[in-house]
Scaffold this active site. Structure first.
Site, PDB file in Angstrom:
ATOM      1  N   TYR A  42      -0.086   6.332  -3.777  1.00 27.43           N
ATOM      2  CA  TYR A  42       1.229   6.222  -3.184  1.00 27.43           C
ATOM      3  C   TYR A  42       2.252   7.519  -3.282  1.00 27.43           C
ATOM      4  O   TYR A  42       3.146   7.251  -2.458  1.00 27.43           O
ATOM      5  CB  TYR A  42       2.021   5.066  -4.280  1.00 27.43           C
ATOM      6  N   LYS A  85     -13.274   4.545  -9.307  1.00 26.52           N
ATOM      7  CA  LYS A  85     -14.416   4.678  -8.514  1.00 26.52           C
ATOM      8  C   LYS A  85     -15.226   5.903  -8.581  1.00 26.52           C
ATOM      9  O   LYS A  85     -15.164   6.862  -7.723  1.00 26.52           O
ATOM     10  CB  LYS A  85     -14.093   4.327  -6.492  1.00 26.52           C
ATOM     11  N   ASP A 128     -14.468  -1.877  -7.317  1.00 28.15           N
ATOM     12  CA  ASP A 128     -14.748  -3.232  -6.524  1.00 28.15           C
ATOM     13  C   ASP A 128     -15.514  -4.207  -7.472  1.00 28.15           C
ATOM     14  O   ASP A 128     -15.440  -5.430  -7.493  1.00 28.15           O
ATOM     15  CB  ASP A 128     -15.925  -2.714  -5.605  1.00 28.15           C
ATOM     16  N   ASP A 151      -2.663  -2.180  -7.906  1.00 30.43           N
ATOM     17  CA  ASP A 151      -1.764  -3.043  -7.038  1.00 30.43           C
ATOM     18  C   ASP A 151      -2.662  -4.055  -6.438  1.00 30.43           C
ATOM     19  O   ASP A 151      -2.227  -5.275  -6.533  1.00 30.43           O
ATOM     20  CB  ASP A 151      -1.406  -2.222  -5.698  1.00 30.43           C
ATOM     21  N   ASP A 187      -2.836  -8.423  -7.916  1.00 29.72           N
ATOM     22  CA  ASP A 187      -2.835  -9.749  -7.020  1.00 29.72           C
ATOM     23  C   ASP A 187      -3.837 -10.838  -7.554  1.00 29.72           C
ATOM     24  O   ASP A 187      -3.626 -11.821  -7.449  1.00 29.72           O
ATOM     25  CB  ASP A 187      -2.675  -9.321  -5.692  1.00 29.72           C
TER      26      ASP A 187
HETATM   27  C1  IPM Z   1       4.025  -4.453  -6.065  1.00 29.82           C
HETATM   28  C2  IPM Z   1       4.199  -4.373  -4.488  1.00 29.82           C
HETATM   29  C3  IPM Z   1       4.722  -2.920  -4.027  1.00 29.82           C
HETATM   30  C4  IPM Z   1       3.530  -2.003  -4.156  1.00 29.82           C
HETATM   31  C5  IPM Z   1       5.336  -2.856  -2.770  1.00 29.82           C
HETATM   32  C6  IPM Z   1       6.423  -3.777  -2.492  1.00 29.82           C
HETATM   33  C7  IPM Z   1       5.744  -1.467  -2.461  1.00 29.82           C
HETATM   34  O1  IPM Z   1       3.138  -4.850  -4.006  1.00 29.82           O
HETATM   35  O2  IPM Z   1       4.755  -4.174  -6.828  1.00 29.82           O
HETATM   36  O3  IPM Z   1       2.748  -4.725  -6.224  1.00 29.82           O
HETATM   37  O4  IPM Z   1       2.773  -1.889  -3.415  1.00 29.82           O
HETATM   38  O5  IPM Z   1       3.848  -1.435  -5.427  1.00 29.82           O
HETATM   39 MG    MG Z   2       1.471  -5.639  -4.979  1.00 27.93          MG
END
Ligand code: IPM
Ligand code: MG
Length: 367
Positions: free
Chosen positions: A142, A193, A225, A249, A253
């Site tokens: 990042y 990884k 993975d 990240d 999710d």
């Molecule tokens: C998160 C989001 C952020 C990230 C974006 C909005 C920059 O996806 O906080 O998970 O990628 O960190």
């Molecule tokens: Mg995210």
């Protein structure tokens, strides 16, 4: 802590709607539980770009550095898709993370009892699920340099990013991971990884070394993975998952969806402790959901649960955090649901109706 300074950053999309419900909750805690809040509200993301020409104004950052905690809604929206990258809404959030050195991002994926049937996985795989994803938040790909797009002499274009970690950055993240695991179920999965990346081999080496300082915690290493696959195969095998910025990240999710709704998940981003104080940002894991913004459909519970984390981690008010979490479970058990978690046959409530129901549950539990 009985007095707290808070910076509220509603942001974009559904952010202002969900933060409006949080404001009612904060007032409740000040009226009924004797906490004095000194609150500053400001813009961030696209809203700040419109107002200040910058997704995180210097004046906002100054306040952010002073307060006990920052609570944010969400940033982003299609109207800023063509804005230069360093001025986009997301850049405001990334700058805040970097400037405050909020390296430890805690993303719990907890399946609340009333929602076990809302998961896309079989109920028995997720009921009672309680995982904590610990994501490194201020380094890795990042922020790594160099990054960019270039045209070679032969005319071919290419783009590149850099995945880079200092030893100290992995070390401090892993320490947080082991300390959290010690208060939970004593297991850490370190995820990278190492089979293909130099930084993965390095990550594993440092994680192993730090792990030796915590003989009572089980440390396992897993490729990212495989971790994604195991999360949907047998999620209850995990306790704390400690991983880098990008894998964190993605995996968070994935873990979020196991719990039934992205609209339910809180997060905390914590900095280094200096003189007993650490910078902290609390925000829901969900994004700005521009498709439903302004319609009163958004679920405010992730933001409210983020405030519960704030009570716990920044204000040292565990009883109040427990109370708030119990109130959330109560409204869910009463089948009060926004559309994202609606139970079949029950009409969904609006964002503000959810807020009202929550205040009622708080009153009852506090009686
Ligand atoms: C998160 C989001 C952020 C990230 C974006 C909005 C920059 O996806 O906080 O998970 O990628 O960190
Ligand atoms: Mg995210």
């Amino acid at each position: 802590m009985n007095n707290a300074t808070i910076l509220l950053l509603p942001g974009d999309g559904i952010g202002p709607e969900v933060v409006a419900e949080l404001s009612r909750v904060i007032s409740w805690f000040s009226d009924k539980r004797g906490i004095t809040f000194d609150i500053t509200t400001d813009d961030v993301g696209g809203a700040a770009y419109e107002r200040y020409g910058n997704p995180l104004a210097d004046s906002t950052l100054e306040v952010a550095k002073q307060v006990d905690a920052i609570v944010m809604g969400s940033v982003g929206g299609p109207q800023w898709d063509n804005v230069e990258r360093h001025l986009r809404p997301e850049a405001g959030l990334l700058t805040l993370r970097k400037e405050l050195d909020l390296f430890a991002n805690l993303r719990p994926a907890t399946c609340r009892p009333a929602l076990a049937s809302a998961s896309s996985l079989h109920e028995e795989l997720v009921s009672g699920l309680d995982i904590l994803i610990l994501r490194e938040l201020t380094a890795g790909v990042y922020f790594g340099e160099p990054r960019g797009t270039e045209t070679l002499d032969d005319g071919r274009r290419r783009a590149f990013d850099t995945q880079v970690y200092f030893e100290s950055e992995i070390e401090r993240l892993m320490h947080v991971g082991f300390e959290l695991a010690a208060k939970r179920n004593s297991k850490v999965h370190s995820v990278e990884k190492a089979n293909v990346m130099e930084s993965g081999v390095f990550w594993r080496e440092i994680a192993t070394r730090v792990g030796k300082e915590y003989p009572n915690i089980t440390l396992e290493h897993m490729y990212a993975d495989n971790c994604a696959m195991q999360l949907v195969r047998q999620p209850k095998q995990f306790d704390v998952i400690a991983t880098d910025n990008l894998f964190g990240d993605i995996l968070s999710d994935c873990a979020a969806m196991l719990t039934g709704s992205l609209g339910m998940l809180p997060s905390a981003s914590l900095g280094v402790e200096v003189n007993g104080k650490r910078a902290a940002l609390y925000e829901p894991v969900h994004g700005s959901a521009p498709d439903i913004a302004g319609q009163g459909k958004a679920n405010p519970l992730a933001t409210i649960l983020s405030f519960a984390m704030c009570l716990r981690f920044s204000l040292d008010r565990n009883d109040d955090a427990d109370l708030l979490e119990a109130a959330v479970d109560q409204v869910l058990a009463d089948n009060i649901r926004t559309v994202d978690i609606a139970a079949s046959g029950v009409a969904p409530v609006s964002t503000s109706e959810m807020g009202t129901a929550l205040l009622r549950a708080l009153d009852k539990l506090n009686a």
